[in-house]
Design an enzyme around this catalytic site. Sequence first.
Site, mmCIF file in Angstrom:
data_model
loop_
_atom_site.group_PDB
_atom_site.id
_atom_site.type_symbol
_atom_site.label_atom_id
_atom_site.label_comp_id
_atom_site.label_asym_id
_atom_site.label_seq_id
_atom_site.Cartn_x
_atom_site.Cartn_y
_atom_site.Cartn_z
ATOM 1 N N GLY A 41 0.811 -1.218 0.000
ATOM 2 C CA GLY A 41 0.000 0.000 0.000
ATOM 3 C C GLY A 41 0.839 1.260 0.000
ATOM 4 O O GLY A 41 2.064 1.234 0.184
ATOM 5 N N ASP A 42 0.170 2.393 -0.299
ATOM 6 C CA ASP A 42 0.789 3.719 -0.248
ATOM 7 C C ASP A 42 1.954 3.877 -1.225
ATOM 8 O O ASP A 42 2.919 4.596 -0.953
ATOM 9 C CB ASP A 42 1.262 4.047 1.186
ATOM 10 C CG ASP A 42 0.141 3.860 2.190
ATOM 11 O OD1 ASP A 42 -1.008 4.183 1.853
ATOM 12 O OD2 ASP A 42 0.423 3.380 3.311
ATOM 13 N N ALA A 68 -8.387 3.181 2.715
ATOM 14 C CA ALA A 68 -7.444 3.701 1.721
ATOM 15 C C ALA A 68 -7.224 5.190 1.958
ATOM 16 O O ALA A 68 -8.096 5.886 2.473
ATOM 17 C CB ALA A 68 -8.003 3.498 0.314
ATOM 18 N N GLY A 69 -6.065 5.667 1.558
ATOM 19 C CA GLY A 69 -5.786 7.105 1.595
ATOM 20 C C GLY A 69 -4.929 7.422 0.382
ATOM 21 O O GLY A 69 -3.777 7.007 0.317
ATOM 22 N N HIS A 70 -5.503 8.083 -0.608
ATOM 23 C CA HIS A 70 -4.804 8.353 -1.869
ATOM 24 C C HIS A 70 -4.536 9.853 -1.994
ATOM 25 O O HIS A 70 -5.470 10.657 -1.947
ATOM 26 C CB HIS A 70 -5.641 7.854 -3.050
ATOM 27 C CG HIS A 70 -5.801 6.355 -3.058
ATOM 28 N ND1 HIS A 70 -6.527 5.687 -4.002
ATOM 29 C CD2 HIS A 70 -5.301 5.401 -2.228
ATOM 30 C CE1 HIS A 70 -6.464 4.378 -3.755
ATOM 31 N NE2 HIS A 70 -5.735 4.186 -2.671
ATOM 32 N N THR A 71 -3.276 10.198 -2.151
ATOM 33 C CA THR A 71 -2.904 11.615 -2.159
ATOM 34 C C THR A 71 -2.628 12.096 -3.582
ATOM 35 O O THR A 71 -1.981 11.411 -4.359
ATOM 36 C CB THR A 71 -1.616 11.825 -1.329
ATOM 37 O OG1 THR A 71 -1.740 11.067 -0.126
ATOM 38 C CG2 THR A 71 -1.391 13.279 -1.003
ATOM 39 N N ARG A 173 -24.574 -12.348 4.570
ATOM 40 C CA ARG A 173 -25.802 -11.993 3.842
ATOM 41 C C ARG A 173 -26.940 -11.498 4.730
ATOM 42 O O ARG A 173 -27.426 -10.391 4.562
ATOM 43 C CB ARG A 173 -26.284 -13.133 2.930
ATOM 44 C CG ARG A 173 -25.303 -13.431 1.809
ATOM 45 C CD ARG A 173 -25.456 -14.822 1.303
ATOM 46 N NE ARG A 173 -25.126 -15.770 2.361
ATOM 47 C CZ ARG A 173 -25.409 -17.058 2.344
ATOM 48 N NH1 ARG A 173 -26.054 -17.565 1.316
ATOM 49 N NH2 ARG A 173 -25.054 -17.834 3.342
ATOM 50 N N THR A 330 -1.671 8.097 5.496
ATOM 51 C CA THR A 330 -2.587 9.106 4.966
ATOM 52 C C THR A 330 -3.931 9.030 5.686
ATOM 53 O O THR A 330 -4.620 10.029 5.858
ATOM 54 C CB THR A 330 -2.802 8.859 3.450
ATOM 55 O OG1 THR A 330 -1.511 8.754 2.830
ATOM 56 C CG2 THR A 330 -3.571 9.977 2.782
ATOM 57 N N ARG A 334 -0.324 6.963 11.316
ATOM 58 C CA ARG A 334 0.654 6.103 11.985
ATOM 59 C C ARG A 334 1.980 6.152 11.219
ATOM 60 O O ARG A 334 1.981 6.188 9.985
ATOM 61 C CB ARG A 334 0.181 4.636 11.985
ATOM 62 C CG ARG A 334 -0.942 4.360 12.960
ATOM 63 C CD ARG A 334 -1.391 2.906 12.874
ATOM 64 N NE ARG A 334 -2.067 2.603 11.616
ATOM 65 C CZ ARG A 334 -2.514 1.397 11.277
ATOM 66 N NH1 ARG A 334 -2.342 0.372 12.090
ATOM 67 N NH2 ARG A 334 -3.140 1.212 10.138
ATOM 68 N N PRO A 335 3.139 6.141 11.941
ATOM 69 C CA PRO A 335 4.412 6.064 11.213
ATOM 70 C C PRO A 335 4.467 4.751 10.437
ATOM 71 O O PRO A 335 4.114 3.707 10.971
ATOM 72 C CB PRO A 335 5.486 6.096 12.310
ATOM 73 C CG PRO A 335 4.771 6.001 13.607
ATOM 74 C CD PRO A 335 3.306 6.181 13.396
HETATM 75 P P1 GDP Z 1 -1.465 5.632 -2.288
HETATM 76 O O1 GDP Z 1 -2.235 5.114 -1.135
HETATM 77 O O2 GDP Z 1 -0.784 4.550 -3.059
HETATM 78 O O3 GDP Z 1 -2.250 6.542 -3.174
HETATM 79 O O4 GDP Z 1 -0.264 6.499 -1.676
HETATM 80 P P2 GDP Z 1 -0.391 7.603 -0.488
HETATM 81 O O5 GDP Z 1 -1.003 8.809 -1.038
HETATM 82 O O6 GDP Z 1 -0.986 7.003 0.730
HETATM 83 O O7 GDP Z 1 1.133 7.805 -0.141
HETATM 84 C C1 GDP Z 1 2.061 8.210 -1.108
HETATM 85 C C2 GDP Z 1 2.706 9.513 -0.621
HETATM 86 O O8 GDP Z 1 3.842 9.788 -1.408
HETATM 87 C C3 GDP Z 1 1.810 10.729 -0.770
HETATM 88 O O9 GDP Z 1 2.110 11.641 0.248
HETATM 89 C C4 GDP Z 1 2.209 11.292 -2.136
HETATM 90 O O10 GDP Z 1 1.967 12.682 -2.242
HETATM 91 C C5 GDP Z 1 3.683 11.020 -2.120
HETATM 92 N N1 GDP Z 1 4.330 10.759 -3.403
HETATM 93 C C6 GDP Z 1 3.844 10.111 -4.494
HETATM 94 N N2 GDP Z 1 4.802 9.986 -5.434
HETATM 95 C C7 GDP Z 1 5.904 10.565 -4.922
HETATM 96 C C8 GDP Z 1 7.250 10.727 -5.396
HETATM 97 O O11 GDP Z 1 7.628 10.299 -6.481
HETATM 98 N N3 GDP Z 1 8.111 11.357 -4.547
HETATM 99 C C9 GDP Z 1 7.760 11.833 -3.342
HETATM 100 N N4 GDP Z 1 8.670 12.430 -2.586
HETATM 101 N N5 GDP Z 1 6.509 11.698 -2.861
HETATM 102 C C10 GDP Z 1 5.609 11.059 -3.640
HETATM 103 P P1 IMO Z 2 -3.913 2.547 0.303
HETATM 104 O O1 IMO Z 2 -5.002 2.374 -0.729
HETATM 105 C C1 IMO Z 2 -1.536 0.891 3.589
HETATM 106 C C2 IMO Z 2 -3.483 -2.157 6.074
HETATM 107 C C3 IMO Z 2 -3.696 -1.652 7.491
HETATM 108 C C4 IMO Z 2 -3.578 -2.968 8.248
HETATM 109 C C5 IMO Z 2 -4.259 -3.948 7.318
HETATM 110 C C6 IMO Z 2 -5.710 -4.248 7.660
HETATM 111 O O2 IMO Z 2 -3.831 3.911 0.859
HETATM 112 O O3 IMO Z 2 -2.612 2.028 -0.221
HETATM 113 P P2 IMO Z 2 -7.939 -2.789 7.503
HETATM 114 O O4 IMO Z 2 -8.316 -1.506 8.176
HETATM 115 O O5 IMO Z 2 -7.948 -2.738 6.027
HETATM 116 O O6 IMO Z 2 -8.719 -3.965 8.039
HETATM 117 O O7 IMO Z 2 -6.407 -3.035 7.947
HETATM 118 O O8 IMO Z 2 -4.211 -3.374 6.019
HETATM 119 N N1 IMO Z 2 -4.016 -1.258 5.022
HETATM 120 C C7 IMO Z 2 -3.283 -0.379 4.346
HETATM 121 N N2 IMO Z 2 -1.977 -0.050 4.452
HETATM 122 N N3 IMO Z 2 -2.299 1.482 2.652
HETATM 123 C C8 IMO Z 2 -3.595 1.138 2.510
HETATM 124 O O9 IMO Z 2 -4.383 1.611 1.517
HETATM 125 C C9 IMO Z 2 -4.143 0.186 3.394
HETATM 126 N N4 IMO Z 2 -5.379 -0.355 3.543
HETATM 127 C C10 IMO Z 2 -5.277 -1.246 4.529
HETATM 128 O O10 IMO Z 2 -2.693 -0.734 7.864
HETATM 129 O O11 IMO Z 2 -2.233 -3.349 8.369
HETATM 130 MG MG MG Z 3 -2.402 5.402 0.931
#
Ligand code: GDP
Ligand code: IMO
Ligand code: MG
Length: 455
Positions: A41-42, A68-71, A173, A330, A334-335
């Site tokens: 993820g992330d 999910a957290g998409h930036t 269900r 996101t 959490r770290p």
């Molecule tokens: P996602 O869940 O896969 O959409 O990713 P997240 O948004 O949770 O985390 C990715 C983080 O990296 C976000 O803060 C983005 O703004 C940042 N990011 C994405 N691509 C890059 C990159 O190429 N370089 C840097 N420094 N940051 C990036």
């Molecule tokens: P995006 O789309 C990172 C992880 C949680 C936990 C496990 C189960 O932003 O990449 P849940 O709440 O889904 O039952 O938690 O899955 N997890 C993610 N880690 N990015 C995510 O989504 C995640 N979605 C779930 O941290 O370990």
């Molecule tokens: Mg994310």
Amino acid sequence: MTPLPTTLTFARSSAFTHQKGFTPVTPTLQGNTCVVGLQWGDEGKGKIVDFLTEHADVVVRYCGGANAGHTVRIGGEKYATHLLPVGVFRPGVMNIIGNGVVLDPEVLLKEIDELAARGLAVTPQNLRISYKTHLVMPYHKQEDAARESSAEGGAIGTTRRGIGPTYADKMQRATAVRVADLLHEENLKQKIGRIVNERNKVLQCLYDAPPLEWRQIFETYRDFGRRLAPFVDDTGHLLIEYARSGKRIVFEGAHAVLLDVDHGTYPYVTSSSCSALGLYTGSGVPPQTVQNFYGIMKAYSTRVGGGPFPTEQDNDIGNYIRERGNEYGTTTRRPRRCGWLDAMAVKYSVDLCGITHVALTLIDVLSGLDHVQICTGYKHNGQRLDYFRADMDVLAEVEPIYETLPGWRGNISAARRFEDLPKEAQQYVKRVEVLIGAPVKMVSVGPERTATIMR
Ligand code: GDP
Ligand code: IMO
Ligand code: MG
């Protein structure tokens, strides 16, 4: 019952998309595309989906929920979405929340309101929600949190967004509530009354939790339903029509392959089918719909929550990556746990999803290190294991085998051509390609939409 909206207008027709002089994002990227995370993820899926959507008509979320957290960063503005597909940042793009998602209406409406306050309108003109989508209810979130905090052990490190309990009810269900139920208020009342009554007994018995008031939950969800009704649609039918008429569709995977409930590092996974394989059931389209499988990987590895992580660096290297990459969740802040790239884990995901294109992100974060390391295999029980096994018993015991490459220095975020990167960074990308067995077509050098190199 509120009738389903039927008119579909596109500010951006396919004629626009395919107009003379139009340069596709990559010469090979014709047809529809699934974007999927190749690690835990992330990986930067939000950024890459937003980038690819420049030439798309529709964006679809097909799995997961507000975990999910998409930036996305556009012109210095930062946006984070949990449920809304990131196509909402592109005028004229239709966004779809598919049936495979578990929808927390409170989170979705808050997201819509927050974007409205920033001048971005989300209306039925650019968002449709499947009537088949399952709803996250307050007792799902309560159960998720109670189970995670329980003294009995077995915590997964979830986001506590009620994801697991909602998918469990979907399979059960009899205790599930779907978006369609919001459209029939009398039935909704009966259903919530019955389910909350049953759930209170379980919550009280297992977690000594105070009982929930069913009427309050009903009234809250009835009001959510009144606001959401105009967005509800038969999105599977819509998507098939879109595909037939040549609209370009991007499927926005959430989470990642190694968090997939079947193919991830079970039980430390999320509860949905979040590899590329989940897109068909999660959105209701046949396999021929998708031609491109874009895998997103970081130049290193991160993980949030519990579970095995062979290349984790719980040391200065991990801290360096966390601070430079701002590796804090996101969704939960959490770290994130950080470590070297595990190329065998990525290869496992590439093979499972039939990845045709790779975007390598966050490579700028690794600048400043004398050397960088890549895991190319493992030692297990004195033997070499040269592929990733998503098996807890194996992963808990493996020792990574690393290859060491020279590092590079300086801020590389201004690079816009591959040749602009330091030669050591270019070498890193080329080595990754060989190890994972898929072409790196895109390199991301910063969070901004424009900080992207096409190869
Ligand atoms: P996602 O869940 O896969 O959409 O990713 P997240 O948004 O949770 O985390 C990715 C983080 O990296 C976000 O803060 C983005 O703004 C940042 N990011 C994405 N691509 C890059 C990159 O190429 N370089 C840097 N420094 N940051 C990036
Ligand atoms: P995006 O789309 C990172 C992880 C949680 C936990 C496990 C189960 O932003 O990449 P849940 O709440 O889904 O039952 O938690 O899955 N997890 C993610 N880690 N990015 C995510 O989504 C995640 N979605 C779930 O941290 O370990
Ligand atoms: Mg994310």
